[in-house]
Design a protein around this motif. Structure first.
Motif, PDB file in Angstrom:
ATOM      1  N   ASN A   1       0.886  -1.224  -0.022  1.00 33.60           N
ATOM      2  CA  ASN A   1       0.018   0.060   0.104  1.00 33.60           C
ATOM      3  C   ASN A   1       0.796   1.265  -0.016  1.00 33.60           C
ATOM      4  OD1 ASN A   1      -1.722   2.069   0.574  1.00 33.60           O
ATOM      5  ND2 ASN A   1      -3.164   0.897   1.523  1.00 33.60           N
ATOM      6  N   LEU A   2       0.746   1.878  -1.067  1.00 37.40           N
ATOM      7  CA  LEU A   2       1.618   3.062  -1.234  1.00 37.40           C
ATOM      8  C   LEU A   2       1.404   4.337  -0.201  1.00 37.40           C
ATOM      9  CD1 LEU A   2       2.052   3.185  -5.257  1.00 37.40           C
ATOM     10  CD2 LEU A   2       3.630   2.686  -3.520  1.00 37.40           C
ATOM     11  N   LEU A   3       0.006   4.430  -0.017  1.00 39.16           N
ATOM     12  CA  LEU A   3      -0.250   5.495   1.153  1.00 39.16           C
ATOM     13  C   LEU A   3       0.408   5.377   2.561  1.00 39.16           C
ATOM     14  CD1 LEU A   3      -4.034   6.023  -0.103  1.00 39.16           C
ATOM     15  CD2 LEU A   3      -2.085   7.230  -0.677  1.00 39.16           C
TER      16      LEU A   3
ATOM     17  N   GLN B   1       5.360   5.743   7.141  1.00 41.05           N
ATOM     18  CA  GLN B   1       4.586   6.064   8.329  1.00 41.05           C
ATOM     19  C   GLN B   1       3.346   6.901   8.010  1.00 41.05           C
ATOM     20  OE1 GLN B   1       7.587   7.545  11.328  1.00 41.05           O
ATOM     21  NE2 GLN B   1       7.743   5.570  12.359  1.00 41.05           N
ATOM     22  N   GLN B   2       2.681   6.668   6.773  1.00 42.43           N
ATOM     23  CA  GLN B   2       1.631   7.071   6.275  1.00 42.43           C
ATOM     24  C   GLN B   2       2.017   8.584   5.840  1.00 42.43           C
ATOM     25  OE1 GLN B   2      -1.652   6.684   8.652  1.00 42.43           O
ATOM     26  NE2 GLN B   2      -1.705   4.597   8.867  1.00 42.43           N
ATOM     27  N   GLN B   3       3.136   9.022   5.539  1.00 42.41           N
ATOM     28  CA  GLN B   3       3.656  10.464   5.218  1.00 42.41           C
ATOM     29  C   GLN B   3       3.078  10.489   3.629  1.00 42.41           C
ATOM     30  OE1 GLN B   3       5.278  12.922   7.095  1.00 42.41           O
ATOM     31  NE2 GLN B   3       4.467  13.922   5.152  1.00 42.41           N
ATOM     32  N   ALA B   4       2.962   9.273   3.027  1.00 37.78           N
ATOM     33  CA  ALA B   4       2.505   9.399   1.486  1.00 37.78           C
ATOM     34  C   ALA B   4       1.082   9.677   1.630  1.00 37.78           C
ATOM     35  CB  ALA B   4       2.888   8.025   0.653  1.00 37.78           C
ATOM     36  N   LEU B   5       0.207   8.978   2.458  1.00 38.22           N
ATOM     37  CA  LEU B   5      -0.930   9.442   2.526  1.00 38.22           C
ATOM     38  C   LEU B   5      -1.298  10.941   2.913  1.00 38.22           C
ATOM     39  CD1 LEU B   5      -3.907   8.657   3.092  1.00 38.22           C
ATOM     40  CD2 LEU B   5      -3.510   8.593   5.485  1.00 38.22           C
TER      41      LEU B   5
ATOM     42  N   ASP C   1      -6.346  -0.986   8.795  1.00 37.53           N
ATOM     43  CA  ASP C   1      -5.114  -1.359   8.917  1.00 37.53           C
ATOM     44  C   ASP C   1      -4.196  -0.695   7.987  1.00 37.53           C
ATOM     45  OD1 ASP C   1      -4.992  -3.419   6.756  1.00 37.53           O
ATOM     46  OD2 ASP C   1      -6.426  -4.222   7.882  1.00 37.53           O
ATOM     47  N   PRO C   2      -2.676  -0.791   7.927  1.00 39.33           N
ATOM     48  CA  PRO C   2      -1.986  -0.216   7.063  1.00 39.33           C
ATOM     49  C   PRO C   2      -2.070  -0.783   5.502  1.00 39.33           C
ATOM     50  CG  PRO C   2      -0.668  -0.651   8.869  1.00 39.33           C
ATOM     51  CD  PRO C   2      -1.845  -1.328   8.989  1.00 39.33           C
ATOM     52  N   ARG C   3      -2.558  -2.033   5.502  1.00 41.40           N
ATOM     53  CA  ARG C   3      -2.921  -3.138   4.312  1.00 41.40           C
ATOM     54  C   ARG C   3      -3.903  -2.231   3.420  1.00 41.40           C
ATOM     55  NH1 ARG C   3      -1.500  -5.535  -0.455  1.00 41.40           N
ATOM     56  NH2 ARG C   3      -3.277  -6.571  -1.356  1.00 41.40           N
ATOM     57  N   ASN C   4      -4.885  -1.957   4.160  1.00 40.90           N
ATOM     58  CA  ASN C   4      -6.304  -1.313   3.615  1.00 40.90           C
ATOM     59  C   ASN C   4      -6.506   0.123   3.699  1.00 40.90           C
ATOM     60  OD1 ASN C   4      -7.655  -3.990   2.646  1.00 40.90           O
ATOM     61  ND2 ASN C   4      -7.398  -4.340   4.761  1.00 40.90           N
ATOM     62  N   LEU C   5      -5.430   0.934   4.055  1.00 43.14           N
ATOM     63  CA  LEU C   5      -5.395   2.328   4.126  1.00 43.14           C
ATOM     64  C   LEU C   5      -5.977   2.912   2.853  1.00 43.14           C
ATOM     65  CD1 LEU C   5      -4.696   4.795   6.448  1.00 43.14           C
ATOM     66  CD2 LEU C   5      -2.371   4.766   5.147  1.00 43.14           C
ATOM     67  N   ARG C   6      -6.801   4.124   2.648  1.00 42.02           N
ATOM     68  CA  ARG C   6      -7.305   4.464   1.741  1.00 42.02           C
ATOM     69  C   ARG C   6      -7.903   5.975   2.050  1.00 42.02           C
ATOM     70  NH1 ARG C   6     -10.823   0.914   4.163  1.00 42.02           N
ATOM     71  NH2 ARG C   6     -13.049   1.607   4.298  1.00 42.02           N
ATOM     72  N   ILE C   7      -8.252   6.566   0.977  1.00 37.47           N
ATOM     73  CA  ILE C   7      -8.920   7.455   1.179  1.00 37.47           C
ATOM     74  C   ILE C   7     -10.404   7.571   0.807  1.00 37.47           C
ATOM     75  CG2 ILE C   7      -7.045   9.345   0.601  1.00 37.47           C
ATOM     76  CD1 ILE C   7      -8.904   9.888  -1.905  1.00 37.47           C
ATOM     77  N   GLU C   8     -11.507   8.154   1.443  1.00 36.18           N
ATOM     78  CA  GLU C   8     -12.863   8.118   1.017  1.00 36.18           C
ATOM     79  C   GLU C   8     -13.169   9.737   0.361  1.00 36.18           C
ATOM     80  OE1 GLU C   8     -17.306   7.505   2.028  1.00 36.18           O
ATOM     81  OE2 GLU C   8     -15.925   7.924   3.699  1.00 36.18           O
TER      82      GLU C   8
ATOM     83  N   GLY D   1      -0.212  14.754  -5.520  1.00 37.06           N
ATOM     84  CA  GLY D   1       0.067  14.915  -4.249  1.00 37.06           C
ATOM     85  C   GLY D   1       1.418  13.912  -3.969  1.00 37.06           C
ATOM     86  N   LEU D   2       1.197  12.807  -4.517  1.00 32.72           N
ATOM     87  CA  LEU D   2       2.380  12.025  -4.310  1.00 32.72           C
ATOM     88  C   LEU D   2       3.793  12.501  -5.064  1.00 32.72           C
ATOM     89  CD1 LEU D   2       0.833   8.479  -4.719  1.00 32.72           C
ATOM     90  CD2 LEU D   2       1.466   9.506  -2.836  1.00 32.72           C
TER      91      LEU D   2
END
Length: 448
Positions: free
Chosen positions: A278-280, A284-288, A343-350, A374-375
């Protein structure tokens, strides 16, 4: 290419064997306002197309306005001779139509993947975005959610009427989230669900929403962005047909009642690399955070896509969970971009700002472009609503302002295509002006 035609031909022949009573198949595609256009083909002629015979429709059918008329857009429509453009069949989409009086089939067609794709065709716009992301090693997984209202089949003085409760025959005029509404309307909702599944659409959860007669359908997460958008488009078509069969009118109109919640198109998106990471969640979720910043930066410049008509702008800042500014937050439905707990595997935006009657291909394309930007830009987002309830940036809330903001944004022009942006914005501008060319009774009451 030979194997491609063999696959299509096998699909058509299998369909004919399983549905020998079907004599015609509707070949359909979505235009800019989100309406289906196409041709009704004898099924035996469909075999010839599947075997490689040309399939051509007018190029400018994509440019139809909300009421079906053509606008002068550059040299299109009136100075180009109204040329034909090649289309192709979309494999796996030939399905029976169960809501018509006579046996019928339908199949999606598109210009993407042809020798000369139509630059402003919605499915082609999304296909180009997905292809670019794939070359960058980014693989989206997408799930749509669609809200809609059920009305009585008959309008009264042109106005929608509350759906009748089939058990009591009373108007379902009370806003609520009660599970009992699913039971009371189970016959039509079950038919909608089964019909969608027969179309190959992976629908999951059905929810009774807050508005009277309002429901929400969730779709399964899909690693093919085009197919995910196909599902959303086809669901709208089949749901309207099933509702009429049961004596109702189903509508994805953004804001049918001023006093009740509008209907939205919520899109869940996660991004993975080729190894399934998961790229997001990276760093530590900085990409998110970077992805969110990109979405919020471009959101004000994509409002003609997210709110594609005059009524859709009425939904913004409405009664429940409709944002008035570009914002984000963790588990916050007041935000345009919500981060569901996962969880990190399924981290997403809505992404929650689009109205239910927006074009799903274009909505997804705009969201992905925001994430991509953004990335790449790697900027920090504004504060989330969880930290600051006043956080957010303004976006246009009127069509002509929104069109100007979209047409002048260089990143949007580059990543969605300058030709598409110019054509789309002019289509929306002309549609909006045409909508204004009618005097309503209220004007006479106020000003006569």
């Amino acid at each position: 290419m030979k194997s491609h035609y063999s696959t299509l031909l096998a699909e058509v022949r299998t369909f004919r064997q399983n549905h020998p009573d079907v004599r015609y198949v509707d070949l359909i595609a979505l235009d800019i306002p989100g309406h289906f256009y196409g041709k009704r083909y004898p099924v035996e002629m469909l075999e010839k197309v599947a075997a490689g015979s040309p399939l051509k429709l007018p190029q400018n059918a994509v440019l139809l306005g909300a009421q079906g008329g053509l606008f002068k857009i550059g040299d299109y429509c009136f100075n180009d001779g109204d040329p034909d453009a090649n289309r192709r069949l979309v494999p796996g989409t030939l399905k029976p139509v169960s809501w018509e009086a006579q046996p019928l089939g339908q199949m999606l067609i598109t210009s993407d993947g042809t020798e000369a794709p139509i630059e402003f065709e919605p499915r082609e716009v999304l296909a180009k975005v997905l292809e670019r992301l794939q070359h960058k090693g980014i693989h989206p997984v997408v799930a749509f959610e669609l809200e809609f209202y059920l009305f009585d089949k008959k309008l009264e003085n042109g106005l929608p009427q509350f759906a009748r409760d089939p058990l009591s025959d009373d108007a379902d005029d009370q806003p609520n989230l009660h599970i009992e509404r699913l039971s009371r309307f189970s016959e039509v909702l079950d038919d909608m669900a089964q019909t969608a599944k027969a179309q190959g659409i992976d629908i999951t959860v059905i929810t009774a929403e807050i508005g009277p007669g309002q429901f929400e359908i969730n779709f399964g997460h899909c690693d093919d962005g085009l197919r995910a958008a196909d599902w959303a488009a086809l669901f709208c078509r089949s749901t309207r047909g099933v509702a009429l069969k049961h004596g109702y009118r189903a509508s994805f109109m953004a804001k049918p009642y001023l006093q009740f919640p509008g209907s939205g198109m919520h899109v869940h998106v996660s991004l993975y690399d080729a190894a399934g990471n998961n790229l997001l969640a990276a760093h530590q979720q900085q990409a998110l955070r970077h992805a969110v910043a990109g979405c919020l930066e471009l959101l004000p410049h994509c409002m003609p896509i997210f709110s594609p008509n005059h009524n859709a702008f009425r939904r913004l800042g409405g009664t429940v969970n409709a944002a008035t500014r570009a914002s984000w937050g963790f588990e916050d439905r007041d935000a345009c971009v919500r981060i569901p707990e996962s969880d990190p595997r399924n981290l997403r935006i809505e992404h929650r700002v689009a109205s239910a009657d927006a074009n799903p291909y274009l909505v997804l394309a705009a969201i992905l472009v925001g994430l991509e930007h953004g990335l790449e830009a790697k900027r920090e987002p504004i504060a989330p609503l969880n930290e600051d309830r006043s956080s957010g940036t303004d976006f246009p809330v009127e069509m002509l302002d929104a069109v100007r903001a979209m047409q002048q944004q260089p990143i949007v022009r580059d990543k969605l295509g300058a030709e598409f942006v110019d054509v789309y914005c002019e289509n929306k501008r002309q549609d909006h002006l045409a909508f204004q060319q009618e005097i309503h009774a209220r004007e006479y009451r106020w000003f006569l």
